[in-house]
Write a protein that holds these residues in place. Structure first.
Motif, short mmCIF file in Angstrom:
data_model
loop_
_atom_site.label_atom_id
_atom_site.label_comp_id
_atom_site.label_asym_id
_atom_site.label_seq_id
_atom_site.Cartn_x
_atom_site.Cartn_y
_atom_site.Cartn_z
N PHE A 167 0.98 -1.30 -0.05
CA PHE A 167 -0.01 -0.13 -0.05
C PHE A 167 0.86 1.34 -0.04
N GLY A 168 2.07 1.13 0.85
CA GLY A 168 2.82 2.35 0.86
C GLY A 168 3.29 2.60 -0.47
N VAL A 169 3.85 1.28 -1.11
CA VAL A 169 4.55 1.71 -2.35
C VAL A 169 3.62 2.37 -3.40
N ALA A 170 2.18 1.86 -3.39
CA ALA A 170 1.37 2.24 -4.25
C ALA A 170 0.87 3.61 -4.30
N VAL A 171 1.01 4.16 -2.82
CA VAL A 171 0.93 5.55 -2.61
C VAL A 171 1.95 6.66 -3.32
N VAL A 172 3.11 5.91 -3.07
CA VAL A 172 4.43 6.71 -3.90
C VAL A 172 3.99 6.71 -5.33
N VAL A 173 3.90 5.58 -5.76
CA VAL A 173 3.77 5.43 -7.31
C VAL A 173 2.71 6.28 -7.88
N VAL A 174 1.46 6.43 -7.23
CA VAL A 174 0.44 7.16 -7.73
C VAL A 174 0.64 8.56 -7.28
N LEU A 175 1.15 8.82 -6.22
CA LEU A 175 1.61 10.18 -6.26
C LEU A 175 2.79 11.07 -7.25
N VAL A 176 3.63 10.00 -7.85
CA VAL A 176 4.58 10.40 -8.79
C VAL A 176 4.04 10.20 -10.21
N SER A 177 3.09 9.69 -10.26
CA SER A 177 2.67 9.03 -11.90
C SER A 177 1.13 9.59 -12.07
N TYR A 178 0.69 10.13 -11.38
CA TYR A 178 -1.16 10.20 -11.46
C TYR A 178 -1.25 11.46 -12.57
N GLN A 179 -0.41 12.43 -12.25
CA GLN A 179 -0.68 13.52 -13.04
C GLN A 179 -0.44 13.15 -14.78
N MET A 180 0.72 12.39 -14.97
CA MET A 180 0.96 12.18 -16.43
C MET A 180 -0.20 11.14 -17.15
N PHE A 181 -0.68 10.31 -16.16
CA PHE A 181 -1.95 9.25 -16.78
C PHE A 181 -3.30 10.48 -16.88
N PHE A 182 -3.60 11.32 -15.97
CA PHE A 182 -4.59 12.21 -16.23
C PHE A 182 -4.29 13.01 -17.29
N ASP A 183 -3.16 13.75 -17.51
CA ASP A 183 -2.93 14.73 -18.47
C ASP A 183 -3.38 13.97 -20.07
N ASN A 184 -2.97 12.65 -19.93
CA ASN A 184 -3.18 12.06 -21.32
C ASN A 184 -4.72 11.08 -21.36
N GLY A 185 -5.46 11.52 -20.48
CA GLY A 185 -6.57 10.85 -20.57
C GLY A 185 -6.89 9.38 -20.25
N LYS A 186 -5.61 9.00 -19.60
CA LYS A 186 -5.80 7.66 -19.01
C LYS A 186 -6.25 7.44 -17.63
N VAL A 187 -7.70 7.01 -17.92
CA VAL A 187 -8.56 6.85 -16.49
C VAL A 187 -9.24 5.51 -16.67
N PRO A 188 -9.62 4.98 -15.19
CA PRO A 188 -10.29 3.35 -15.41
C PRO A 188 -11.57 3.76 -16.28
N PRO A 189 -12.22 2.60 -16.94
CA PRO A 189 -13.23 2.67 -17.66
C PRO A 189 -14.50 3.00 -16.79
N ILE A 190 -14.38 2.37 -15.59
CA ILE A 190 -15.64 2.73 -14.80
C ILE A 190 -15.79 4.12 -14.60
N ASP A 191 -14.76 5.05 -14.45
CA ASP A 191 -15.12 6.33 -14.18
C ASP A 191 -16.07 7.18 -15.48
N ALA A 192 -16.14 6.50 -16.58
CA ALA A 192 -16.95 7.03 -17.43
C ALA A 192 -18.48 6.57 -17.10
N ALA A 193 -18.64 5.44 -16.38
CA ALA A 193 -19.99 5.12 -15.70
C ALA A 193 -20.38 6.17 -14.69
N TYR A 194 -19.34 6.25 -13.92
CA TYR A 194 -19.53 7.19 -12.72
C TYR A 194 -19.97 8.72 -13.43
#
Length: 191
Positions: free
Chosen positions: A61-88
């Motif tokens: 969990f700790g490793v996942a938090v660090v990876v997300v903090l480091v990488s989320y912006q580049m994924f969001f900037d490129n429109g890479k989000v989980p498919p379930i988010d479209a339903a939400y």
């Protein structure tokens, strides 16, 4: 429907999309560990194994938090989000109208029927929804090919191949996750 502001619904949707699969996977991990340790054969050994699994899960969990903090912006900037988010997003955008509740209830009927026909172990309702959310036709064909292999392999190679298939599936999932993350990160860095 009960008056939550859209901002609160967005936070709830993000929490559900991010934690739901992880908690489900952790449940399977704990069950698997219990079975591998012999079930209820040695309670002290099982308890120590659970403690070790909890420590490993917290490190992960700790490793996942660090990876997300480091990488989320580049994924969001490129429109890479989980498919379930479209339903939400679609549900949140429709707002708190009775028509939304009626549509959800209406589509819950075929979903429940598919789930009932498949039984609780097959999760056909989840597979159907996953197929509707994933927009890559190749993914559907690969799922169909996997099901054919799962049906034919034990008949052709014997029942012992079932374990090999499950280990292969776990490795394929891990490889896919590593490739997808690496490919997405590489694409984001390149842009």
């Amino acid at each position: 429907m009960i008056g939550f502001p859209p901002e609160a619904l967005v936070v709830l949707a993000g929490f559900t999309a991010a934690t739901g699969p992880a908690f489900a996977d952790m449940g399977y991990d704990l069950k698997t560990g219990h079975l591998l340790r012999g079930g209820d054969g040695d309670p002290a050994f099982d308890l120590e194994g659970r403690r070790q699994q909890l420590i490993a899960a917290m490190i992960g969990f700790g490793v996942a938090v660090v990876v997300v903090l480091v990488s989320y912006q580049m994924f969001f900037d490129n429109g890479k989000v989980p498919p379930i988010d479209a339903a939400y997003v679609a549900a949140i955008k429709t707002g708190p109208f009775m028509e939304t509740a009626r549509n959800l209830a209406l589509w819950a009927i075929p979903g429940a029927l598919v789930q009932f026909l498949g039984g609780p172990r097959r999760q056909l309702g989840i597979l159907l929804v996953t197929g509707l959310l994933i927009t890559t036709p190749m993914a559907g064909w690969l799922v169909a090919a996997g099901l054919v292999c799962r049906l034919l392999a034990p008949r052709v190679l014997g029942p012992r191949v079932q374990e090999d298939l499950e280990v292969f599936a776990g490795g394929a999932i891990a490889g896919d996750a590593l490739y997808s993350f690496g490919h997405g990160a590489f694409d984001a860095l390149r842009k």
